[in-house]
Design a protein around this motif. Structure first.
Motif, PDB file in Angstrom:
ATOM      1  N   UNK A  29       0.824  -1.195   0.000  1.00 24.24           N
ATOM      2  CA  UNK A  29       0.000   0.000   0.000  1.00 24.24           C
ATOM      3  C   UNK A  29       0.864   1.253   0.000  1.00 24.24           C
ATOM      4  N   UNK A  30       1.895   1.274   0.813  1.00 21.88           N
ATOM      5  CA  UNK A  30       2.739   2.461   0.909  1.00 21.88           C
ATOM      6  C   UNK A  30       3.455   2.736  -0.406  1.00 21.88           C
ATOM      7  N   UNK A  31       3.641   1.704  -1.214  1.00 14.49           N
ATOM      8  CA  UNK A  31       4.250   1.900  -2.528  1.00 14.49           C
ATOM      9  C   UNK A  31       3.237   2.427  -3.544  1.00 14.49           C
ATOM     10  N   UNK A  32       1.997   1.987  -3.390  1.00 10.57           N
ATOM     11  CA  UNK A  32       1.000   2.304  -4.402  1.00 10.57           C
ATOM     12  C   UNK A  32       0.328   3.660  -4.207  1.00 10.57           C
ATOM     13  N   UNK A  33       0.025   4.035  -2.967  1.00 11.24           N
ATOM     14  CA  UNK A  33      -0.709   5.276  -2.732  1.00 11.24           C
ATOM     15  C   UNK A  33       0.023   6.494  -3.283  1.00 11.24           C
ATOM     16  N   UNK A  34       1.304   6.702  -2.942  1.00  5.98           N
ATOM     17  CA  UNK A  34       1.973   7.892  -3.478  1.00  5.98           C
ATOM     18  C   UNK A  34       2.208   7.828  -4.981  1.00  5.98           C
ATOM     19  N   UNK A  35       2.239   6.615  -5.551  1.00  9.63           N
ATOM     20  CA  UNK A  35       2.464   6.467  -6.988  1.00  9.63           C
ATOM     21  C   UNK A  35       1.173   6.614  -7.796  1.00  9.63           C
ATOM     22  N   UNK A  36       0.046   6.619  -7.097  1.00 11.07           N
ATOM     23  CA  UNK A  36      -1.235   6.692  -7.797  1.00 11.07           C
ATOM     24  C   UNK A  36      -1.590   8.158  -8.040  1.00 11.07           C
ATOM     25  N   UNK A  37      -1.214   8.668  -9.202  1.00 14.13           N
ATOM     26  CA  UNK A  37      -1.446  10.068  -9.531  1.00 14.13           C
ATOM     27  C   UNK A  37      -2.936  10.372  -9.673  1.00 14.13           C
ATOM     28  N   UNK A  38      -3.724   9.335  -9.935  1.00 15.56           N
ATOM     29  CA  UNK A  38      -5.156   9.546 -10.094  1.00 15.56           C
ATOM     30  C   UNK A  38      -5.794  10.021  -8.788  1.00 15.56           C
ATOM     31  N   UNK A  39      -5.303   9.535  -7.658  1.00 17.76           N
ATOM     32  CA  UNK A  39      -5.860   9.958  -6.376  1.00 17.76           C
ATOM     33  C   UNK A  39      -5.683  11.461  -6.179  1.00 17.76           C
ATOM     34  N   UNK A  40      -4.491  11.953  -6.484  1.00 15.47           N
ATOM     35  CA  UNK A  40      -4.226  13.386  -6.315  1.00 15.47           C
ATOM     36  C   UNK A  40      -5.030  14.203  -7.320  1.00 15.47           C
ATOM     37  N   UNK A  41      -5.179  13.700  -8.522  1.00 15.90           N
ATOM     38  CA  UNK A  41      -5.963  14.411  -9.542  1.00 15.90           C
ATOM     39  C   UNK A  41      -7.416  14.544  -9.117  1.00 15.90           C
ATOM     40  N   UNK A  42      -7.985  13.471  -8.577  1.00 18.77           N
ATOM     41  CA  UNK A  42      -9.385  13.510  -8.152  1.00 18.77           C
ATOM     42  C   UNK A  42      -9.559  14.457  -6.964  1.00 18.77           C
ATOM     43  N   UNK A  43      -8.582  14.489  -6.071  1.00 21.18           N
ATOM     44  CA  UNK A  43      -8.637  15.458  -4.970  1.00 21.18           C
ATOM     45  C   UNK A  43      -8.696  16.886  -5.507  1.00 21.18           C
ATOM     46  N   UNK A  44      -7.849  17.195  -6.477  1.00 20.46           N
ATOM     47  CA  UNK A  44      -7.824  18.539  -7.068  1.00 20.46           C
ATOM     48  C   UNK A  44      -9.155  18.853  -7.756  1.00 20.46           C
ATOM     49  N   UNK A  45      -9.713  17.878  -8.451  1.00 22.21           N
ATOM     50  CA  UNK A  45     -11.002  18.073  -9.105  1.00 22.21           C
ATOM     51  C   UNK A  45     -12.098  18.311  -8.079  1.00 22.21           C
TER      52      UNK A  45
END
Length: 433
Positions: A29-45
Motif C-alpha cells: 500500500x505504501x508503494x501504491x498510494x503515493x504512486x497513484x497520480x489519479x488519487x491526487x488528480x481527483x482530490x484537485x477536481x
C-alpha cells in the motif's frame, strides 16, 4: 455515563487499525498510494467543484443539508468559515415551530408562481425552504454538519449564536427532540420514516413520492437510526452538558437496532420493520435485499464488530459481481422489481436509488474501511470510483449498472466523500512511514 468521543474524519482514524493487515500488505500500500497520480488528480477536481458553490450540483437550486453534511469537510479548504457558518445559520432560521429541519433552501426569487411546496420564515426572508417528509435524516444531518464544521474550524462560538430567542445549541437539541416526539416508535424504541429504498427519499406509493400522506406505509430502517446514533455522538462531544440526557437514548437506539434490524443468521440488516403493513405484495421476499448505504452508515455509527464489517464487505463485493455493477456504491441488491414504485425514476431495475451506483455512499464505505483497518480493501474498492471521475471528467450523481454516468456531473456530495476517503488513505500511508 459513558465518555464517548466521536473520532473526526481526518484525526485519529489510524488508531482504529487493528493490525490485521500484515507488513507485506502495508508495504504494498505504501508503494501504491503515493504512486497513484489519479488519487491526487481527483482530490484537485473535488476541491475545484466544491469551490464553485453549495447547491447539490448542476440541476439543483437548493442547498441540501444531507448533501452539505458530506462536503462540509472539503468546503472548509476552499471557502471562508464565515460563508460556511452563514449557510448553517439559514437552516436554523428556517427551523420549524416543532423543531424540525428543512431539507434545503433556495432563493425566494427563484420560486415560480405555480410552485407551492415551500415553507417560509420571518427570520430568513431571503430563502424558501423545502422538506421531503418521507425522510428522517434532515435533523441528524444538520447536527453532523455542525459537528464537522466546528471540528474543522474550531468555531465553537457558533453554538452561542442566538436566533429567534434560542441559541444554536438549544436549536440542535430541539431538532433531536423533534425526532423523539414525532418520529419515534415506542414499541421498537427506534425512529421511523416512510418506506424507501435504503437511504432514499422516494416512497413506493403514488405521485412523486417525497411527502408522507394517507397512503404512506411507515417503516423503521437502519439508515435513519444509524444517522441518529452518529448525531448523538457528535452532539455530546461538542456539547458535553447534553450527555446526561442523550447518552441513555443513544444506548437504547444501539441496542434496539441490533435487536430489531440485524439478522444474525444472514449477517445483514433487514430492509424494514413495518408499523402498519408493507406496501409490497405479500409474496415479495424483501428481506433478501441487501442495503449497501445503510450498512455503511451503520459501520460509521459503530454498530458492527470487526468480523461483521468484514462479512458485510464480502457480501457487498459478491453482490456487486452478481449485479455486474461497477462498485460498492451500489444502493441495493437485488433491486426492487419494476413497477413496485409509482415514481418512474425508480423504474426499471438498477435505476436511481433502486440499484443505481452512488459514489456518495460508496465513498463513505471506503472511508469506514480505512478507519476500521481494512486499508488494502479500501484501496481496491476506491479504484473504480476514481477511474470514472477521471474518465467522465466529473463527479456524477449516480451510475447505471453498466457504469454510465447519470444525473448532475458536479454532484458535490460525491466529491466530498471521495476527497475524505482519499485523504484517509494518504494519511494512513504517511502514518506507516
Amino acid at each position: 455515563m459513558k465518555n464517548y468521543l466521536a473520532i473526526p474524519v481526518f484525526i485519529l482514524f489510524a488508531l482504529a487499525v487493528n493490525g490485521q493487515n500484515n507488513g507485506e500488505n502495508q508495504d504494498k500500500l505504501s508503494n501504491r498510494v503515493p504512486d497513484n497520480e489519479k488519487l491526487e488528480k481527483v482530490k484537485e477536481m473535488a476541491l475545484k467543484v466544491v469551490s464553485e458553490g453549495f447547491n447539490a450540483g448542476d440541476g439543483y437550486r437548493e442547498v441540501w443539508i444531507r448533501d452539505y453534511n458530506t462536503f462540509i469537510n472539503i468546503a472548509t479548504k476552499v471557502h471562508p468559515k464565515e460563508t460556511l457558518k452563514e449557510n448553517l445559520l439559514v437552516f436554523f432560521r428556517m427551523q420549524g415551530d416543532d423543531g424540525n429541519i428543512i431539507d434545503g433552501f433556495t432563493p425566494v426569487a427563484s420560486i415560480g408562481e405555480d410552485e407551492s411546496d415551500f415553507s417560509y420564515s420571518e427570520l430568513e426572508p431571503r430563502y424558501a425552504g423545502h422538506k421531503n417528509t418521507v425522510e428522517t435524516d434532515q435533523e441528524t444531518s444538520l447536527v453532523q454538519t455542525v459537528y464537522k464544521y466546528i471540528k474543522a474550524t474550531g468555531d465553537f462560538a457558533l453554538l452561542s449564536e442566538t436566533i429567534g430567542g434560542k441559541t444554536v445549541a438549544e436549536r440542535l437539541e430541539w431538532s433531536m427532540d423533534y425526532l423523539m416526539e414525532h418520529r419515534f416508535d415506542r414499541e421498537h424504541g427506534l425512529l421511523w420514516g416512510a418506506t424507501t429504498a435504503d437511504w432514499g427519499d422516494v416512497q413506493p406509493e403514488h405521485g412523486w413520492g417525497v411527502d408522507i400522506d394517507e397512503n404512506t406505509h411507515r417503516a423503521i430502517d437502519v439508515y435513519d437510526n444509524a444517522m441518529m446514533v452518529i448525531a448523538l455522538d457528535n452532539l455530546m462531544e461538542i456539547m458535553p452538558g447534553s450527555r446526561e440526557k442523550w447518552d441513555p437514548i443513544k444506548g437504547q437506539l444501539e441496542e434496539n437496532i441490533r435487536k430489531h434490524l440485524w439478522d444474525t443468521e444472514a449477517q445483514k440488516f433487514i430492509p424494514h420493520v413495518y408499523l402498519e403493513g408493507s406496501p409490497f405484495p405479500e409474496d415479495f421476499k424483501e428481506n433478501e435485499i441487501f442495503y449497501f448505504g445503510g450498512t455503511a452508515i451503520a459501520i460509521e455509527a459503530g454498530l458492527l464488530t470487526h468480523e461483521e464489517i468484514e462479512h458485510s464487505l464480502n457480501q457487498m463485493v459478491s453482490l456487486v459481481k452478481q449485479a455486474g455493477a461497477p462498485s460498492i456504491g451500489l444502493t441495493v441488491y437485488p433491486p426492487y422489481p419494476a413497477g413496485y414504485f409509482a415514481n418512474k425514476i425508480m423504474n426499471p431495475e438498477y435505476s436511481y436509488q433502486n440499484g443505481g451506483d452512488w459514489t456518495w455512499f460508496g465513498g463513505r464505505m471506503v472511508l469506514e474501511l480505512v478507519k476500521n483497518g481494512f486499508v488494502e480493501e479500501a484501496y481496491r474498492e476506491i479504484q473504480p470510483m476514481v477511474d470514472r471521475v477521471i474518465e467522465n471528467d466529473g463527479f456524477y450523481e449516480w451510475y447505471s449498472v453498466d457504469n454510465q454516468p447519470r444525473g448532475s456531473g458536479t454532484f458535490r456530495g460525491s466529491a466530498g466523500v471521495l476527497y475524505d476517503a482519499i485523504v484517509a488513505l494518504q494519511q494512513y500511508e504517511n502514518q506507516e512511514k
